[in-house]
Design an enzyme around this catalytic site. Sequence first.
Site, PDB file in Angstrom:
ATOM      1  N   LYS A  17       1.062  -1.128  -0.206  1.00 40.96           N
ATOM      2  CA  LYS A  17       0.042   0.209  -0.068  1.00 40.96           C
ATOM      3  C   LYS A  17       0.916   1.226   0.056  1.00 40.96           C
ATOM      4  CE  LYS A  17      -2.378  -0.456   3.898  1.00 40.96           C
ATOM      5  NZ  LYS A  17      -2.011  -1.600   4.306  1.00 40.96           N
ATOM      6  N   ARG A  93      -9.943   2.118   7.921  1.00 38.96           N
ATOM      7  CA  ARG A  93      -9.961   0.629   8.259  1.00 38.96           C
ATOM      8  C   ARG A  93     -10.842   0.081   9.164  1.00 38.96           C
ATOM      9  NH1 ARG A  93      -3.394  -0.567   9.426  1.00 38.96           N
ATOM     10  NH2 ARG A  93      -2.873   1.325   8.357  1.00 38.96           N
ATOM     11  N   ARG A 130      10.715  -7.338   6.662  1.00 42.44           N
ATOM     12  CA  ARG A 130      10.905  -5.836   6.278  1.00 42.44           C
ATOM     13  C   ARG A 130      11.744  -5.099   7.418  1.00 42.44           C
ATOM     14  NH1 ARG A 130       5.292  -2.676   5.173  1.00 42.44           N
ATOM     15  NH2 ARG A 130       4.875  -3.270   7.685  1.00 42.44           N
ATOM     16  N   ARG A 162      10.608  -2.574  12.217  1.00 42.83           N
ATOM     17  CA  ARG A 162       9.546  -1.660  12.754  1.00 42.83           C
ATOM     18  C   ARG A 162       9.162  -2.317  14.143  1.00 42.83           C
ATOM     19  NH1 ARG A 162       5.016   0.056   8.612  1.00 42.83           N
ATOM     20  NH2 ARG A 162       3.633  -0.663  10.187  1.00 42.83           N
ATOM     21  N   ARG A 173      -2.193  -7.638  13.728  1.00 39.12           N
ATOM     22  CA  ARG A 173      -2.647  -6.685  12.625  1.00 39.12           C
ATOM     23  C   ARG A 173      -3.239  -7.305  11.578  1.00 39.12           C
ATOM     24  NH1 ARG A 173       3.043  -4.862  11.411  1.00 39.12           N
ATOM     25  NH2 ARG A 173       2.425  -3.577   9.988  1.00 39.12           N
TER      26      ARG A 173
HETATM   27  P1  ADP Z   1       0.435  -1.325   8.460  1.00 36.81           P
HETATM   28  O1  ADP Z   1      -0.814  -1.226   7.432  1.00 36.81           O
HETATM   29  O2  ADP Z   1       1.493  -2.057   7.584  1.00 36.81           O
HETATM   30  O3  ADP Z   1       0.041  -1.874   9.641  1.00 36.81           O
HETATM   31  P2  ADP Z   1       0.655   1.564   8.833  1.00 36.81           P
HETATM   32  O4  ADP Z   1       1.901   2.481   8.760  1.00 36.81           O
HETATM   33  O5  ADP Z   1      -0.440   2.032   7.859  1.00 36.81           O
HETATM   34  O6  ADP Z   1       0.964  -0.036   8.848  1.00 36.81           O
HETATM   35  O7  ADP Z   1       0.051   1.795  10.124  1.00 36.81           O
HETATM   36  C1  ADP Z   1       0.658   1.437  11.339  1.00 36.81           C
HETATM   37  C2  ADP Z   1      -0.335   1.603  12.680  1.00 36.81           C
HETATM   38  O8  ADP Z   1      -0.863   2.669  12.750  1.00 36.81           O
HETATM   39  C3  ADP Z   1      -1.383   0.450  12.719  1.00 36.81           C
HETATM   40  O9  ADP Z   1      -1.001  -0.806  12.957  1.00 36.81           O
HETATM   41  C4  ADP Z   1      -2.471   1.182  13.496  1.00 36.81           C
HETATM   42  O10 ADP Z   1      -2.070   1.004  15.008  1.00 36.81           O
HETATM   43  C5  ADP Z   1      -2.364   2.565  13.285  1.00 36.81           C
HETATM   44  N1  ADP Z   1      -3.386   3.047  12.259  1.00 36.81           N
HETATM   45  C6  ADP Z   1      -2.835   3.550  10.975  1.00 36.81           C
HETATM   46  N2  ADP Z   1      -4.065   3.769  10.395  1.00 36.81           N
HETATM   47  C7  ADP Z   1      -4.951   3.665  11.219  1.00 36.81           C
HETATM   48  C8  ADP Z   1      -6.511   3.705  11.122  1.00 36.81           C
HETATM   49  N3  ADP Z   1      -6.956   4.227   9.706  1.00 36.81           N
HETATM   50  N4  ADP Z   1      -7.387   3.209  12.151  1.00 36.81           N
HETATM   51  C9  ADP Z   1      -6.709   2.731  13.185  1.00 36.81           C
HETATM   52  N5  ADP Z   1      -5.362   2.867  13.351  1.00 36.81           N
HETATM   53  C10 ADP Z   1      -4.487   3.045  12.231  1.00 36.81           C
END
Ligand code: ADP
Length: 229
Positions: A17, A93, A130, A162, A173
């Site tokens: 993404k 999400r 990663r 990370r 996740r």
């Molecule tokens: P990934 O999709 O690989 O988990 P992201 O960088 O998009 O990584 O998101 C990292 C973290 O940030 C998520 O695991 C969550 O804790 C938080 N997060 C990001 N976007 C949202 C969202 N729309 N709603 C709730 N939590 C979010």
Amino acid sequence: MSSGVRLLVLGKQGAGKGTQAVRIARHSGVPHISTGDMFRAAAASRTPFGLKAKEFMKRGELVPDDIVIGVVAERLAKEDVVDVGFVLDGFPRTRVQAEELQRLLGPGGLDAALDIDVPTDVVIDRISGRRVCRTCGATYHVDKPPKVKWLCDKDGGDVVQREDDQPEAIKRRLELYERETGPLLEFYDGLGLLATVDGVGEPDDVFDRINDGVETVRALRLPSSRGPR
Ligand code: ADP
């Protein structure tokens, strides 16, 4: 893909993404809005909000809807977004977030919801191997490290794993993706906005498929979004 796109990107963790959202945004000349990046930046600058978000992120939990929605609403109201559009990466999400986004954007406010589809075993391999640059966020894999281990090819920053790419957090996740985010595919399909693209393969090939997929959805939508003449 033409300029001025208003797009959101769905897909499991590790589906690509972030990589593709950056490319689409650059190609279309619109801002890339990543909620994960926004929360990581806030956590790094140790604001009270950032420290709170970090607690959820490191466990692989979702940040509560009201917090995320507030941050996104503020960003979408900024002039650059209002003028040219956006690529949303990692939002929405949950169903609550998706409904709130519809309310914020209004009818016809979204061109397409892109789903980058990758099987779970492939994403687990991608995420567990990663490594990311602490400063610029560039990503690597243990099988494809930077030229000098473990310093970023782009800016020499430390390349690390990370905190939420550890096995327990990855599992959580992906569970949350299935439960909370997966159902959004049906939600956007029902609105005639869903473009599903095969995310396995070279990033350039995936990007070509994305362009085709998004154009197809936009072309199908154009007559009705123009309204009766
Ligand atoms: P990934 O999709 O690989 O988990 P992201 O960088 O998009 O990584 O998101 C990292 C973290 O940030 C998520 O695991 C969550 O804790 C938080 N997060 C990001 N976007 C949202 C969202 N729309 N709603 C709730 N939590 C979010």
